[in-house]
Design a protein around this motif. Structure first.
Motif, PDB file in Angstrom:
ATOM      1  N   PRO A  48       4.584  -1.260  12.866  1.00  0.00           N
ATOM      2  CA  PRO A  48       5.180  -2.592  12.685  1.00  0.00           C
ATOM      3  C   PRO A  48       5.296  -3.387  13.981  1.00  0.00           C
ATOM      4  N   VAL A  49       5.461  -2.688  15.097  1.00  0.00           N
ATOM      5  CA  VAL A  49       5.574  -3.388  16.378  1.00  0.00           C
ATOM      6  C   VAL A  49       4.241  -4.057  16.719  1.00  0.00           C
ATOM      7  N   ARG A  50       3.162  -3.306  16.466  1.00  0.00           N
ATOM      8  CA  ARG A  50       1.813  -3.825  16.680  1.00  0.00           C
ATOM      9  C   ARG A  50       1.568  -5.018  15.734  1.00  0.00           C
ATOM     10  N   ALA A  51       1.934  -4.853  14.475  1.00  0.00           N
ATOM     11  CA  ALA A  51       1.747  -5.910  13.475  1.00  0.00           C
ATOM     12  C   ALA A  51       2.491  -7.181  13.888  1.00  0.00           C
ATOM     13  N   ARG A  52       3.695  -7.002  14.397  1.00  0.00           N
ATOM     14  CA  ARG A  52       4.495  -8.157  14.809  1.00  0.00           C
ATOM     15  C   ARG A  52       3.832  -8.903  15.972  1.00  0.00           C
ATOM     16  N   ARG A  53       3.324  -8.128  16.934  1.00  0.00           N
ATOM     17  CA  ARG A  53       2.653  -8.774  18.086  1.00  0.00           C
ATOM     18  C   ARG A  53       1.430  -9.541  17.637  1.00  0.00           C
ATOM     19  N   LEU A  54       0.645  -8.951  16.725  1.00  0.00           N
ATOM     20  CA  LEU A  54      -0.559  -9.624  16.229  1.00  0.00           C
ATOM     21  C   LEU A  54      -0.166 -10.922  15.529  1.00  0.00           C
ATOM     22  N   GLY A  55       0.899 -10.880  14.762  1.00  0.00           N
ATOM     23  CA  GLY A  55       1.386 -12.081  14.074  1.00  0.00           C
ATOM     24  C   GLY A  55       1.834 -13.146  15.057  1.00  0.00           C
ATOM     25  N   GLN A  56       2.473 -12.702  16.151  1.00  0.00           N
ATOM     26  CA  GLN A  56       2.923 -13.663  17.173  1.00  0.00           C
ATOM     27  C   GLN A  56       1.728 -14.318  17.864  1.00  0.00           C
ATOM     28  N   TRP A  57       0.705 -13.519  18.160  1.00  0.00           N
ATOM     29  CA  TRP A  57      -0.484 -14.073  18.819  1.00  0.00           C
ATOM     30  C   TRP A  57      -1.194 -15.063  17.904  1.00  0.00           C
ATOM     31  N   LEU A  58      -1.292 -14.697  16.615  1.00  0.00           N
ATOM     32  CA  LEU A  58      -1.969 -15.590  15.674  1.00  0.00           C
ATOM     33  C   LEU A  58      -1.156 -16.880  15.484  1.00  0.00           C
ATOM     34  N   GLU A  83       3.549 -11.635   8.924  1.00  0.00           N
ATOM     35  CA  GLU A  83       3.962 -11.611  10.330  1.00  0.00           C
ATOM     36  C   GLU A  83       3.710 -12.956  11.002  1.00  0.00           C
ATOM     37  N   THR A  84       2.593 -13.581  10.654  1.00  0.00           N
ATOM     38  CA  THR A  84       2.278 -14.884  11.241  1.00  0.00           C
ATOM     39  C   THR A  84       3.293 -15.930  10.779  1.00  0.00           C
ATOM     40  N   ALA A  85       3.617 -15.896   9.486  1.00  0.00           N
ATOM     41  CA  ALA A  85       4.601 -16.833   8.939  1.00  0.00           C
ATOM     42  C   ALA A  85       5.970 -16.616   9.589  1.00  0.00           C
ATOM     43  N   ALA A  86       6.327 -15.340   9.809  1.00  0.00           N
ATOM     44  CA  ALA A  86       7.613 -15.033  10.445  1.00  0.00           C
ATOM     45  C   ALA A  86       7.673 -15.638  11.842  1.00  0.00           C
ATOM     46  N   ALA A  87       6.554 -15.506  12.580  1.00  0.00           N
ATOM     47  CA  ALA A  87       6.519 -16.031  13.950  1.00  0.00           C
ATOM     48  C   ALA A  87       6.552 -17.558  13.967  1.00  0.00           C
ATOM     49  N   LEU A  88       5.992 -18.187  12.927  1.00  0.00           N
ATOM     50  CA  LEU A  88       5.982 -19.648  12.854  1.00  0.00           C
ATOM     51  C   LEU A  88       7.265 -20.192  12.211  1.00  0.00           C
ATOM     52  N   GLY A  89       8.009 -19.317  11.545  1.00  0.00           N
ATOM     53  CA  GLY A  89       9.230 -19.751  10.873  1.00  0.00           C
ATOM     54  C   GLY A  89       8.963 -20.570   9.620  1.00  0.00           C
ATOM     55  N   VAL A  90       7.901 -20.220   8.896  1.00  0.00           N
ATOM     56  CA  VAL A  90       7.563 -20.939   7.653  1.00  0.00           C
ATOM     57  C   VAL A  90       7.450 -19.922   6.508  1.00  0.00           C
ATOM     58  N   PRO A  91       7.494 -20.392   5.249  1.00  0.00           N
ATOM     59  CA  PRO A  91       7.364 -19.462   4.116  1.00  0.00           C
ATOM     60  C   PRO A  91       5.983 -18.816   4.045  1.00  0.00           C
ATOM     61  N   PHE A  92       5.974 -17.646   3.432  1.00  0.00           N
ATOM     62  CA  PHE A  92       4.720 -16.917   3.232  1.00  0.00           C
ATOM     63  C   PHE A  92       4.504 -16.653   1.740  1.00  0.00           C
ATOM     64  N   ARG A  93       3.282 -16.875   1.286  1.00  0.00           N
ATOM     65  CA  ARG A  93       2.933 -16.568  -0.104  1.00  0.00           C
ATOM     66  C   ARG A  93       1.560 -15.924  -0.144  1.00  0.00           C
ATOM     67  N   PHE A  94       1.275 -15.236  -1.256  1.00  0.00           N
ATOM     68  CA  PHE A  94      -0.053 -14.645  -1.374  1.00  0.00           C
ATOM     69  C   PHE A  94      -0.655 -14.908  -2.742  1.00  0.00           C
ATOM     70  N   THR A  95      -1.975 -14.949  -2.745  1.00  0.00           N
ATOM     71  CA  THR A  95      -2.720 -15.055  -3.998  1.00  0.00           C
ATOM     72  C   THR A  95      -3.233 -13.665  -4.342  1.00  0.00           C
ATOM     73  N   GLU A  96      -3.468 -13.421  -5.610  1.00  0.00           N
ATOM     74  CA  GLU A  96      -3.988 -12.114  -6.024  1.00  0.00           C
ATOM     75  C   GLU A  96      -4.949 -12.311  -7.186  1.00  0.00           C
ATOM     76  N   ARG A  97      -5.806 -11.315  -7.327  1.00  0.00           N
ATOM     77  CA  ARG A  97      -6.834 -11.401  -8.350  1.00  0.00           C
ATOM     78  C   ARG A  97      -6.285 -10.912  -9.689  1.00  0.00           C
ATOM     79  N   LYS A  98      -6.478 -11.703 -10.715  1.00  0.00           N
ATOM     80  CA  LYS A  98      -6.080 -11.300 -12.067  1.00  0.00           C
ATOM     81  C   LYS A  98      -7.242 -11.671 -12.969  1.00  0.00           C
ATOM     82  N   GLU A  99      -7.751 -10.677 -13.677  1.00  0.00           N
ATOM     83  CA  GLU A  99      -8.921 -10.869 -14.542  1.00  0.00           C
ATOM     84  C   GLU A  99     -10.043 -11.591 -13.808  1.00  0.00           C
TER      85      GLU A  99
END
Ligand SMILES: [Zn+2]
Length: 196
Positions: A48-58, A83-99
């Motif tokens: 998670p520490v690595r993930a957080r840094r990557l999100g901050q860089w992005l 992680e990127t959304a957390a660093a930017l302070g904005v909401p995060f959402r995801f799309t997913e495949r259905k049928e």
């Protein structure tokens, strides 16, 4: 406050080696193309520490676009998008495949005119990000930029919007019928979510 691009590339290269995320062999990528190299970002992001840094860089790369929110295609984009959304302070959402088609589910909403940046882990053909972006524009939102940890496009961005990545990785890939590894008689492995 921007972190130097070369320092990021060096640090990310080290992370790829340490995590074992960069694999060699014969792979069928999610784009359908074959390659001798594969990046398993789940391994890169398991710390998670690595993930957080990557999100901050992005987030540093994408900050200038002043996104209202981050949108990522499941499953690959979820960790780094969050992680990127957390660093930017904005909401995060995801799309997913259905049928077979990419959708916004789980009560997620996008408002008309919302400035959306689509973030993924690895972009090869950009298919998943483009599908997520199409969902955003179908909801009336505005797709303003794309971001990824790793750019495997070999120099040609597949997007009509600006594309920011932390590292360009030149790993050749081929359509299956032009794959020299298949021609040599080996069978491509499908790594992806199977975790192989
Ligand atoms: Zn092959």
């Amino acid at each position: 406050m921007a972190t130097d691009q070369r320092a990021v590339e060096a640090e990310l290269g080290k992370m790829l080696r340490e995590s074992g995320a960069l694999r060699e062999g014969h792979f069928e990528l999610s784009s359908g193309r074959h390659s001798a190299g594969y990046v398993q970002c789940a391994l890169l992001l398991e710390d998670p520490v690595r993930a957080r840094r990557l999100g901050q860089w992005l987030a540093e790369r994408l900050g200038a676009f002043q996104a209202d929110s981050i949108l990522s295609p499941a499953l690959g984009g979820i960790l780094i998008g969050h992680e990127t959304a957390a660093a930017l302070g904005v909401p995060f959402r995801f799309t997913e495949r259905k049928e077979g088609s990419m959708r916004l589910r789980r009560g997620f909403r996008l408002r008309p005119g919302e400035r959306v940046v689509v973030v993924e882990d690895v972009v090869t053909t950009g298919g998943s990000s483009a599908e997520a972006a199409a969902v955003a524009t179908a909801h009336g939102a505005e797709w303003i930029a794309a971001g990824a940890i790793i750019d495997r496009t070999a120099g040609g961005s597949p997007f009509s919007v600006p594309f920011e990545s932390l590292l360009r990785l030149e790993l050749p890939s081929w359509p299956p019928d032009e794959c020299p590894l298949c021609a040599g008689g080996s069978v491509a492995e499908k790594p992806g979510s199977r975790g192989g």
